[in-house]
Scaffold this active site. Sequence first.
Site, mmCIF file in Angstrom:
data_model
loop_
_atom_site.group_PDB
_atom_site.id
_atom_site.type_symbol
_atom_site.label_atom_id
_atom_site.label_comp_id
_atom_site.label_asym_id
_atom_site.label_seq_id
_atom_site.Cartn_x
_atom_site.Cartn_y
_atom_site.Cartn_z
ATOM 1 N N LYS A 1 44.725 51.808 58.205
ATOM 2 C CA LYS A 1 43.518 52.532 57.796
ATOM 3 C C LYS A 1 43.102 53.514 58.883
ATOM 4 C CE LYS A 1 39.333 51.021 58.534
ATOM 5 N NZ LYS A 1 37.888 50.862 58.556
ATOM 6 N N ASN A 2 43.119 53.072 60.129
ATOM 7 C CA ASN A 2 42.618 53.927 61.212
ATOM 8 C C ASN A 2 43.540 55.102 61.516
ATOM 9 O OD1 ASN A 2 40.382 52.373 61.410
ATOM 10 N ND2 ASN A 2 40.908 51.403 63.366
ATOM 11 N N CYS B 1 26.099 51.370 63.097
ATOM 12 C CA CYS B 1 26.812 50.536 62.142
ATOM 13 C C CYS B 1 26.650 49.094 62.586
ATOM 14 C CB CYS B 1 28.286 50.920 62.081
ATOM 15 S SG CYS B 1 29.200 50.369 63.514
ATOM 16 N N ARG C 1 37.138 46.663 53.281
ATOM 17 C CA ARG C 1 37.217 47.987 53.931
ATOM 18 C C ARG C 1 38.490 48.138 54.755
ATOM 19 N NH1 ARG C 1 31.384 50.224 54.956
ATOM 20 N NH2 ARG C 1 32.595 52.112 54.961
#
Length: 419
Positions: free
Chosen positions: A22-23, A116, A398
């Site tokens: 994902k990153n 966050c 996520r």
Amino acid sequence: MQKLVIDGEKRLSGEIEVQGAKNSALPLLAASLLCKGETVLIGCPKLSDVYASCRILGCLGCECKAQGNTIIIKAEAPCGCCVPDELMREMRSSIVFLGAVLGRTGECKLSFPGGCQLGPRPIDLHLSALRQMGAVITERHGMLRCTCPGGLKGAELVLSFPSVGATENIILAAALATGQTVIRNAAREPEIVDLANFLNLCGAEISGAGSDTIIIEGVRELNGCEYKVMPDRIVVSTLMAAAAITGGEVSLKGARAEDVGAVIPVFEQMGCGIYSYSDRLFVTRSKKLRSVETVRTMPYPGFPTDAQPMTMAALSLANGTSIVIENIFENRFRHVDELARMGADIKTSGRAAVIDGVSRLYGAKVHAPDLRGGAALVVAALAAEGRTELFDVKYIDRGYEEIEKQLSQLGASIIRVSE
Ligand code: UD1
């Protein structure tokens, strides 16, 4: 609302193909905006943040089509420079679009990403670097407006901390800038290397990615290409922790030992055998789970902060006392209270956590506090006696593509239930 129901004490075994990172996928999607023609990204994980990035590209006037794990982007003539507020809120890492939008269109409007779950996430390093490259940035009422009247110009930049996001934003802004940009004390994470490799295939001139000095010679134009996203090293670390805590034996197809160079010795100290092959990592744990000396999270090549929570979950069942020091994010022990509900004995003070291994963990009703903290609870539940009900699965989703399918494939008893 969805929850994961996990019946523990099942030993994991078998083989699994590691999902794309994902990153890495997120900055690569942002980078596709810089490229004329078509970009084909293979191995993008099917995650909400990836789809949010596609929606951002759509808002910027690109065509973006997902076909399974492949995303095809056409950024022939982007016509927008605004990232809508709801997409900025949905995904903090959308800040990586700043460098790309500015690089391609010369202006950018977006809302300040704010904090966050991990604590404040400032972007001062991103903004200061872009200003040194000629961007004029105003911050008003939570909105950032960026223009570059004379175009972006290469600059000699020194980061006071090797921020991953700032390094990515600078690379994206510098790829099409005039002249040479040098980033000193750059982040060295493998995802930075992936971004540079992709851009170089598209025609960029970036050298030194993976070291602390990155040099970017601005080019006039980039053209899309086909590229495979690197494997997700945090998913690899999670599956290592899952194998370790259950005394399992798993083959992680696609995993690269060099990406988890600081994680492997910690799991070896815990009693795991880790064997590296050209196309996979094999992880086994047949000896008793042992505590480790201090684990300190550090920028790459140090121990990754993102792998800290699941490592702590495994250490909570180890024989002896371990210490974990979290150096990157100040609010990264939110899984500790939930692990305590399962019987773990962990005390925290500031950046330090002391984990006294217990002989058993017990299934409980727990809530995922954030993405990796949620993954830590899944790891603990795999070895716990009885049933765990894990709520707030949205955080785990996520970063993990259908975590229940991945772990079921390895023999875990885990299902998703919609309530
Ligand atoms: C990225 C990863 C995240 C990982 C983190 C550290 C993505 C999408 N996310 O996040 O999963 O946990 O790297 O490996 O790739 N900082 C500042 N000012 C700045 C920027 C950062 O003070 O302008 C601080 C942050 O508050 C934090 C530290 O630097 O304490 C690390 O942040 P950074 O490396 O930028 O992480 P991200 O890119 O946000």
